[in-house]
Design a protein around this motif. Structure first.
Motif, PDB file in Angstrom:
ATOM      1  N   GLN A   1       0.844  -1.194   0.000  1.00  0.00           N
ATOM      2  CA  GLN A   1       0.000   0.000   0.000  1.00  0.00           C
ATOM      3  C   GLN A   1       0.880   1.245   0.000  1.00  0.00           C
ATOM      4  OE1 GLN A   1      -3.567  -0.017   2.511  1.00  0.00           O
ATOM      5  NE2 GLN A   1      -3.010   2.026   3.235  1.00  0.00           N
ATOM      6  N   PRO A   2       1.382   1.649  -1.158  1.00  0.00           N
ATOM      7  CA  PRO A   2       2.249   2.840  -1.202  1.00  0.00           C
ATOM      8  C   PRO A   2       1.430   4.109  -1.009  1.00  0.00           C
ATOM      9  CG  PRO A   2       1.818   2.057  -3.422  1.00  0.00           C
ATOM     10  CD  PRO A   2       1.176   1.059  -2.497  1.00  0.00           C
ATOM     11  N   ARG A   3       1.991   5.033  -0.255  1.00  0.00           N
ATOM     12  CA  ARG A   3       1.382   6.347  -0.057  1.00  0.00           C
ATOM     13  C   ARG A   3       2.503   7.390  -0.058  1.00  0.00           C
ATOM     14  NH1 ARG A   3      -2.297   3.728  -1.221  1.00  0.00           N
ATOM     15  NH2 ARG A   3      -4.337   3.514  -0.213  1.00  0.00           N
ATOM     16  N   PRO A   4       2.957   7.768  -1.265  1.00  0.00           N
ATOM     17  CA  PRO A   4       4.115   8.674  -1.358  1.00  0.00           C
ATOM     18  C   PRO A   4       3.884  10.026  -0.683  1.00  0.00           C
ATOM     19  CG  PRO A   4       3.626   7.644  -3.467  1.00  0.00           C
ATOM     20  CD  PRO A   4       2.473   7.336  -2.564  1.00  0.00           C
ATOM     21  N   ASP A   5       5.003  10.758  -0.544  1.00  0.00           N
ATOM     22  CA  ASP A   5       5.000  12.109   0.010  1.00  0.00           C
ATOM     23  C   ASP A   5       4.342  12.151   1.385  1.00  0.00           C
ATOM     24  OD1 ASP A   5       5.623  14.747   0.138  1.00  0.00           O
ATOM     25  OD2 ASP A   5       4.094  15.422  -1.273  1.00  0.00           O
ATOM     26  N   TYR A   6       4.864  11.289   2.274  1.00  0.00           N
ATOM     27  CA  TYR A   6       4.409  11.252   3.667  1.00  0.00           C
ATOM     28  C   TYR A   6       2.903  10.982   3.773  1.00  0.00           C
ATOM     29  CZ  TYR A   6       8.943  13.524   4.068  1.00  0.00           C
ATOM     30  OH  TYR A   6      10.284  13.833   3.951  1.00  0.00           O
ATOM     31  N   GLY A   7       2.404  10.095   2.909  1.00  0.00           N
ATOM     32  CA  GLY A   7       1.015   9.695   2.991  1.00  0.00           C
ATOM     33  C   GLY A   7       0.035  10.644   2.352  1.00  0.00           C
ATOM     34  N   GLN A   8       0.521  11.653   1.658  1.00  0.00           N
ATOM     35  CA  GLN A   8      -0.389  12.643   1.081  1.00  0.00           C
ATOM     36  C   GLN A   8      -0.890  12.263  -0.306  1.00  0.00           C
ATOM     37  OE1 GLN A   8       0.716  16.952   2.488  1.00  0.00           O
ATOM     38  NE2 GLN A   8       2.626  15.916   2.030  1.00  0.00           N
ATOM     39  N   VAL A   9      -0.310  11.216  -0.910  1.00  0.00           N
ATOM     40  CA  VAL A   9      -0.663  10.840  -2.277  1.00  0.00           C
ATOM     41  C   VAL A   9      -1.157   9.395  -2.310  1.00  0.00           C
ATOM     42  CG1 VAL A   9       0.203  10.494  -4.616  1.00  0.00           C
ATOM     43  CG2 VAL A   9       1.026  12.437  -3.249  1.00  0.00           C
ATOM     44  N   VAL A  10      -2.293   9.177  -2.964  1.00  0.00           N
ATOM     45  CA  VAL A  10      -2.747   7.831  -3.301  1.00  0.00           C
ATOM     46  C   VAL A  10      -2.405   7.616  -4.772  1.00  0.00           C
ATOM     47  CG1 VAL A  10      -4.690   6.242  -3.453  1.00  0.00           C
ATOM     48  CG2 VAL A  10      -4.606   7.941  -1.605  1.00  0.00           C
ATOM     49  N   PRO A  11      -1.347   6.859  -5.059  1.00  0.00           N
ATOM     50  CA  PRO A  11      -0.876   6.768  -6.445  1.00  0.00           C
ATOM     51  C   PRO A  11      -1.797   5.908  -7.300  1.00  0.00           C
ATOM     52  CG  PRO A  11       0.351   5.264  -5.075  1.00  0.00           C
ATOM     53  CD  PRO A  11      -0.539   6.039  -4.142  1.00  0.00           C
ATOM     54  N   GLY A  12      -1.716   6.122  -8.587  1.00  0.00           N
ATOM     55  CA  GLY A  12      -2.389   5.231  -9.502  1.00  0.00           C
ATOM     56  C   GLY A  12      -1.654   3.904  -9.557  1.00  0.00           C
ATOM     57  N   ILE A  13      -2.385   2.796  -9.490  1.00  0.00           N
ATOM     58  CA  ILE A  13      -1.777   1.463  -9.499  1.00  0.00           C
ATOM     59  C   ILE A  13      -2.362   0.668 -10.651  1.00  0.00           C
ATOM     60  CG2 ILE A  13      -1.471  -0.701  -8.239  1.00  0.00           C
ATOM     61  CD1 ILE A  13      -1.637   0.864  -5.651  1.00  0.00           C
ATOM     62  N   GLU A  14      -1.493   0.032 -11.427  1.00  0.00           N
ATOM     63  CA  GLU A  14      -1.941  -0.817 -12.525  1.00  0.00           C
ATOM     64  C   GLU A  14      -1.228  -2.155 -12.452  1.00  0.00           C
ATOM     65  OE1 GLU A  14       0.510   0.374 -16.384  1.00  0.00           O
ATOM     66  OE2 GLU A  14      -0.306   2.176 -15.386  1.00  0.00           O
ATOM     67  N   LEU A  15      -1.937  -3.208 -12.791  1.00  0.00           N
ATOM     68  CA  LEU A  15      -1.326  -4.529 -12.820  1.00  0.00           C
ATOM     69  C   LEU A  15      -0.391  -4.638 -14.013  1.00  0.00           C
ATOM     70  CD1 LEU A  15      -4.354  -6.816 -11.888  1.00  0.00           C
ATOM     71  CD2 LEU A  15      -2.590  -5.868 -10.398  1.00  0.00           C
ATOM     72  N   THR A  16       0.728  -5.294 -13.814  1.00  0.00           N
ATOM     73  CA  THR A  16       1.705  -5.510 -14.877  1.00  0.00           C
ATOM     74  C   THR A  16       2.082  -6.986 -14.896  1.00  0.00           C
ATOM     75  OG1 THR A  16       3.601  -5.111 -13.425  1.00  0.00           O
ATOM     76  CG2 THR A  16       2.663  -3.201 -14.540  1.00  0.00           C
ATOM     77  N   ARG A  17       2.824  -7.355 -15.898  1.00  0.00           N
ATOM     78  CA  ARG A  17       3.304  -8.738 -15.956  1.00  0.00           C
ATOM     79  C   ARG A  17       4.259  -8.982 -14.787  1.00  0.00           C
ATOM     80  NH1 ARG A  17       6.289 -11.606 -21.154  1.00  0.00           N
ATOM     81  NH2 ARG A  17       6.436 -13.711 -20.231  1.00  0.00           N
ATOM     82  N   GLY A  18       3.854  -9.868 -13.878  1.00  0.00           N
ATOM     83  CA  GLY A  18       4.708 -10.201 -12.737  1.00  0.00           C
ATOM     84  C   GLY A  18       4.568  -9.278 -11.564  1.00  0.00           C
ATOM     85  N   GLY A  19       3.518  -8.430 -11.505  1.00  0.00           N
ATOM     86  CA  GLY A  19       3.381  -7.564 -10.338  1.00  0.00           C
ATOM     87  C   GLY A  19       2.449  -6.402 -10.558  1.00  0.00           C
ATOM     88  N   ALA A  20       2.853  -5.233 -10.056  1.00  0.00           N
ATOM     89  CA  ALA A  20       2.021  -4.033 -10.157  1.00  0.00           C
ATOM     90  C   ALA A  20       2.908  -2.802 -10.161  1.00  0.00           C
ATOM     91  CB  ALA A  20       1.038  -3.965  -8.983  1.00  0.00           C
ATOM     92  N   LEU A  21       2.420  -1.758 -10.817  1.00  0.00           N
ATOM     93  CA  LEU A  21       3.169  -0.505 -10.946  1.00  0.00           C
ATOM     94  C   LEU A  21       2.371   0.625 -10.310  1.00  0.00           C
ATOM     95  CD1 LEU A  21       5.679   0.910 -12.274  1.00  0.00           C
ATOM     96  CD2 LEU A  21       4.168   1.387 -14.224  1.00  0.00           C
ATOM     97  N   ALA A  22       3.041   1.390  -9.424  1.00  0.00           N
ATOM     98  CA  ALA A  22       2.429   2.562  -8.787  1.00  0.00           C
ATOM     99  C   ALA A  22       3.141   3.800  -9.302  1.00  0.00           C
ATOM    100  CB  ALA A  22       2.543   2.468  -7.265  1.00  0.00           C
ATOM    101  N   ARG A  23       2.362   4.786  -9.775  1.00  0.00           N
ATOM    102  CA  ARG A  23       2.937   6.014 -10.323  1.00  0.00           C
ATOM    103  C   ARG A  23       2.559   7.203  -9.448  1.00  0.00           C
ATOM    104  NH1 ARG A  23       4.406   4.957 -15.713  1.00  0.00           N
ATOM    105  NH2 ARG A  23       3.323   3.186 -16.677  1.00  0.00           N
ATOM    106  N   ASN A  24       3.549   8.088  -9.248  1.00  0.00           N
ATOM    107  CA  ASN A  24       3.336   9.330  -8.516  1.00  0.00           C
ATOM    108  C   ASN A  24       4.148  10.415  -9.195  1.00  0.00           C
ATOM    109  OD1 ASN A  24       2.938  11.353  -6.525  1.00  0.00           O
ATOM    110  ND2 ASN A  24       4.831  10.712  -5.500  1.00  0.00           N
ATOM    111  N   GLY A  25       3.468  11.267  -9.984  1.00  0.00           N
ATOM    112  CA  GLY A  25       4.219  12.290 -10.704  1.00  0.00           C
ATOM    113  C   GLY A  25       5.246  11.648 -11.602  1.00  0.00           C
ATOM    114  N   ASN A  26       6.510  12.023 -11.429  1.00  0.00           N
ATOM    115  CA  ASN A  26       7.556  11.449 -12.281  1.00  0.00           C
ATOM    116  C   ASN A  26       8.266  10.280 -11.600  1.00  0.00           C
ATOM    117  OD1 ASN A  26       9.044  12.787 -10.331  1.00  0.00           O
ATOM    118  ND2 ASN A  26      10.556  13.587 -11.778  1.00  0.00           N
ATOM    119  N   GLU A  27       7.702   9.775 -10.502  1.00  0.00           N
ATOM    120  CA  GLU A  27       8.275   8.627  -9.819  1.00  0.00           C
ATOM    121  C   GLU A  27       7.406   7.392 -10.064  1.00  0.00           C
ATOM    122  OE1 GLU A  27      10.505  10.497  -5.927  1.00  0.00           O
ATOM    123  OE2 GLU A  27       8.511   9.634  -5.691  1.00  0.00           O
TER     124      GLU A  27
END
Length: 639
Positions: free
Chosen positions: A135-161
Motif C-alpha cells: 500500500q504505497p502512499r508517497p510524500d508522507y502519505g499525502q498521495v494515493v498513487p495510480g496502481i496498474e497490474l503488470t506482468r509479474g506484479g504491479a506498478l504505482a505512479r506518482n508524478g515522475n516517480e
C-alpha cells in the motif's frame, strides 16, 4: 516475544524495528513483517511508506497467517535480515535487505545501488499461508498513487516517480492497495522486490526470482567483504563495536560520505510530547566524536570521507559569519522545517516535522568540532589544499572572535541563547588545536593571537564554568544546573583526568543527572532552559559518556557496569535509539540513532585503553596478566 499483529506500527515499540540500508536510503521493518518506513531515493527524500507515523501513510507487509512466535537476526556481518514466523502448521522464513549492487571494491559499498528492496519468503517446515499487502502512499502519505497490474506484479505512479512491485503470487488491486496470498509448502519460496525509479530514466520490469536471489547473495557478500576489510578492532564488547561501525556505514550517504543522525523523523523524546525532530541530515557537531568512532570501528577512509563532506559543505563560509550546523546529505544548505498536520504521529506524538529549523541557529561548539576533526585526521589528510587551509584558518579565527557570544549550545535549545560551558570549551579546542595545526595551515603568524585567546578562554572557563555551590562544572556560566556535556572536558584535553574538578563533575552527573534506572539525562528539563514544554527520556549517548569518563579516570569496573546498562537497552538486533523512558526503559526518539552507537564505540575503546593501562601496571608490578590487550585498528589496514 510474539508481536500482536493487530497493533499498528504507529503504536508498536520502536524496539520491534530493524534497519535496512543501501547507503542511499533506508527502510524499517517490524517483527510483524511490515515495512512501515521507506524513503527513496535518499535518506531525506519524502517517504513512500510512513505507517510508522500514521496508519494511513503507507506500508508493505509480508508475513505468515496465524503467527504464534517470531525470531530474527541479521546475517553475520551484514544488514541482511532474517525473520522466522512460526505457525501451528509450519514455519516461514522471510529475508529482507536493500540491494547494494555489484562492485568489487569494498570501499565503494553501495556506489551502484539500484534502489531495490528485496523480500524472500520460504517455507521451512510444514505449510504456511503467506499474506502480502502493498500500500504505497508517497510524500508522507499525502498521495494515493495510480496502481496498474503488470506482468509479474504491479506498478504505482506518482508524478515522475514509479514503484514496481515484483510478486510471484497473483495480485489484485483493492482500495489503493495490492493484495496477494498463497499457501507455501516446505521448500517452496516466493521472491518479491520493490524497484524505484524516475519515469523516463529507467525502464522497469519485474525481476525474475533467480535475479532476486542473486541480489540477496551479492548484497550479503558485499557487506561481509566490507566488514572483513574494515573491521579489525579487538577488545571489550567487540561484537557491539562491530555492529555499531556497520551501522554508521549503513547511515552514511555513499555519494558524499555524509552520515545522518538517524533515518527517521519525529519519533518522540517523550510519548505524546512535541520534542519531535527530523534527524535525516548530517550534523557538524557530531563530527569529531563520529570520526573517533570510525577510527576504532571502521576505517580511516570513512572518517576522511566525512571530513571532506563537511569541509566542502562549508566551502562557501564567509569569515565573520557563523558556521552552519547541519546539511542535507548532498550538501544542501537550507533545511527549512515544516509541520505535517495530516499525520497522527507515533503513539499520537505530534507535531510531525520534516526539515530541521536548527540549521539557522548559532552553535559555537562547531568551531571546535571541525578543528578537532582536522587535528585527528592530520596524518590521513596529507598536504592540505590552499582553499582548505584558508577555510580552517578562518574557522579558528571565528572561534577566537565569537567565543564571548551566547548561543543555542550542543542541545540546540529553542529558548534564549546562553553562555554554555560546552560551547566555550569547544572554542578553546579550536584555538588550542589551531596552534598545533598552524604550520600545516600556513598560519604560523596567527600562533601568538591564538595562544593568547586559548589562555584567556581557559581562565574564563575555569572561573565561570565551575560552580562551588554545585560542586561541578555546570551547564552555563553562572549556573548551578548540571549538563552531561561537561563529562567531555577531560576527553578534549582541557583538564587531566586526575583533576579533582573532573572527578567531582563525574560524581555530580552520576548522582544528580541519572534516573532511577541509572541512565543519564542530558540536563533537567525542569530548568526551562530549552524553551519547550514537557520532558524527555534519559539520553543513551550521555550514559555512554559517563562510562567513558569513568574508564578514563580508572574506575573500570564501574565503567563496565554503566556501559552494559546503556548497551542493554538495545533491541534484539543490537540497535539503539536516542533515549530510553526513565520509568519503563522503552526506547524513545529517532531510531536507530547514530550518536548512540558513536558513543558506544568510544566508550568501549576507553574501557579497552583503561584495561590496557591497568594491565601494564600489573606487569610492571610483577602481577600476572589478567586480560588480553585490546588492539587498536591499524591506520594501514587497506582503508
Amino acid at each position: 516475544m510474539v508481536p500482536d499483529l493487530q497493533i499498528h506500527p504507529s503504536w508498536s515499540p520502536l524496539a520491534d524495528l530493524a534497519l535496512l540500508s543501501d547507503r542511499h536510503s533506508a527502510a524499517l521493518v517490524g517483527k510483524d513483517g511490515t515495512v512501515s518506513w521507506l524513503c527513496f531515493p535518499r535518506f531525506d527524500s519524502p517517504s513512500q511508506f510512513a505507517a510508522l507515523l500514521d496508519p494511513a501513510a503507507g506500508h508493505w507487509s509480508l508475513c505468515a497467517v496465524g503467527c504464534t512466535a517470531v525470531s530474527r537476526h541479521y546475517w553475520d556481518d551484514t544488514f541482511v535480515l532474517e525473520t522466522v514466523f512460526q505457525t501451528r502448521t509450519g514455519k516461514l522464513r522471510v529475508i529482507d535487505t536493500m540491494a547494494l549492487g555489484e562492485t568489487k571494491d569494498p570501499h565503494r559499498l553501495g556506489a551502484v545501488a539500484p534502489h531495490v528492496l528485496l523480500r524472500s519468503a520460504e517455507c521451512l517446515d510444514g505449510s504456511v499461508e503467506v499474506e502480502m499487502r502493498f500500500q504505497p502512499r508517497p510524500d508522507y502519505g499525502q498521495v494515493v498513487p495510480g496502481i496498474e497490474l503488470t506482468r509479474g506484479g504491479a506498478l504505482a505512479r506518482n508524478g515522475n516517480e514509479q514503484l514496481l512491485l515484483t510478486s510471484p503470487i497473483p495480485v489484485v488491486v483493492q482500495d489503493g492497495a495490492v493484495l496477494a496470498s498463497a499457501q507455501l509448502r516446505a521448500g517452496e519460496r516466493a521472491n518479491f522486490a520493490l524497484q524505484w525509479s524516475r519515469q523516463g530514466k529507467t525502464a522497469l520490469s519485474a525481476l525474475p526470482g533467480t535475479e532476486i536471489e542473486r541480489h540477496l547473495e551479492t548484497t550479503a557478500a558485499a557487506w561481509r567483504e566490507w566488514s572483513r576489510v574494515h573491521q579489525t578492532y579487538e577488545g571489550p564488547y567487540r561484537d557491539q563495536v562491530y555492529l555499531s561501525g556497520r551501522l554508521l556505514h549503513a547511515l552514511s550517504y555513499q555519494p558524499t560520505g555524509a552520515i545522518i543522525a538517524a533515518p527517521t523523523t519525529s519519533l518522540p523524546e517523550e510519548i505524546g510530547g512535541e520534542r519531535n525532530w527530523d534527524y535525516r541530515y548530517a550534523w557538524i557537531r557530531d563530527a569529531s566524536l563520529t570520526m573517533r568512532a570510525l577510527w576504532v570501528a571502521a576505517c580511516p577512509d570513512e572518517a576522511a570521507d566525512l571530513f571532506t563532506f563537511l569541509a566542502e559543505a562549508e566551502a562557501s563560509y564567509e569569515p565573520g559569519k557563523h558556521l552552519q550546523i547541519l546539511f542535507g546529505v548532498g550538501g544542501e544548505w537550507q533545511i527549512s522545517e515544516r509541520i505535517l498536520p495530516h499525520l497522527a504521529g507515533w503513539r499520537g506524538s505530534r507535531p510531525v516535522r520534516i526539515g530541521n529549523g536548527a540549521w539557522s541557529q548559532s552553535q559555537l561548539d562547531l568551531y571546535g568540532e571541525l578543528i578537532g576533526a582536522a587535528h585527528r585526521l592530520r596524518e590521513q589528510l596529507g598536504e592540505l589544499a590552499p582553499p582548505l587551509r584558508r577555510f580552517l584558518v578562518a574557522v579558528v579565527d571565528a572561534a577566537a572572535r565569537h567565543w564571548r557570544e551566547a548561543d543555542h549550545g550542543i542541545w540546540e535549545i529553542r529558548g534564549t541563547p546562553q553562555h554554555f560551558l560546552h560551547s566555550k570549551l569547544m572554542c578553546w579546542v579550536a584555538v588550542h588545536q589551531g596552534v598545533d595545526l598552524a604550520e600545516r595551515l600556513g598560519a604560523e603568524h596567527r600562533v601568538p593571537d591564538w595562544s593568547e585567546t586559548a589562555l584567556t578562554l581557559r581562565r574564563v572557563i575555569e572561573r565561570e564554568g565551575w560552580s562551588r555551590r554545585a560542586g561541578a562544572f555546570t551547564q552555563s556560566f553562572g549556573s548551578t544546573e548540571l549538563d552531561a556535556s561537561a563529562l567531555l572536558m577531560s576527553r578534549v584535553g582541557f583538564l587531566p583526568p586526575t583533576d579533582p574538578r573532573v572527578l567531582a563533575t563525574i560524581d555530580a552527573v552520576a548522582n544528580r543527572l541519572t534516573d532511577e534506572r541509572g541512565l543519564v539525562r542530558r540536563y533537567l528539563t525542569t530548568s526551562g532552559v530549552d524553551g519547550l514544554p514537557g520532558g524527555e527520556g534519559a539520553f543513551l549517548p550521555c550514559t555512554f559518556w559517563l562510562a567513558e569518563a569513568l574508564a578514563v579516570v580508572g574506575r573500570v569496573r564501574r565503567a563496565r557496569e554503566v556501559f552494559e546498562l546503556a548497551a542493554g537497552h538495545a533491541n534484539d538486533l543490537g540497535l539503539l535509539a536516542e533515549e530510553a523512558d526513565s520509568a519503563t526503559g522503552e526506547l524513545l526518539g529517532n531510531f536507530p540513532q547514530a550518536f548512540s552507537h558513536v558513543a558506544l564505540i568510544n566508550a568501549a575503546w576507553a574501557i579497552s585503553q583503561a584495561e590496557e593501562r591497568a594491565e601494564t601496571d600489573r606487569i610492571n608490578s610483577g602481577a600476572p596478566m589478567a586480560r588480553r590487550r585490546a588492539r587498536r585498528p591499524s591506520g594501514s589496514r587497506g582503508g
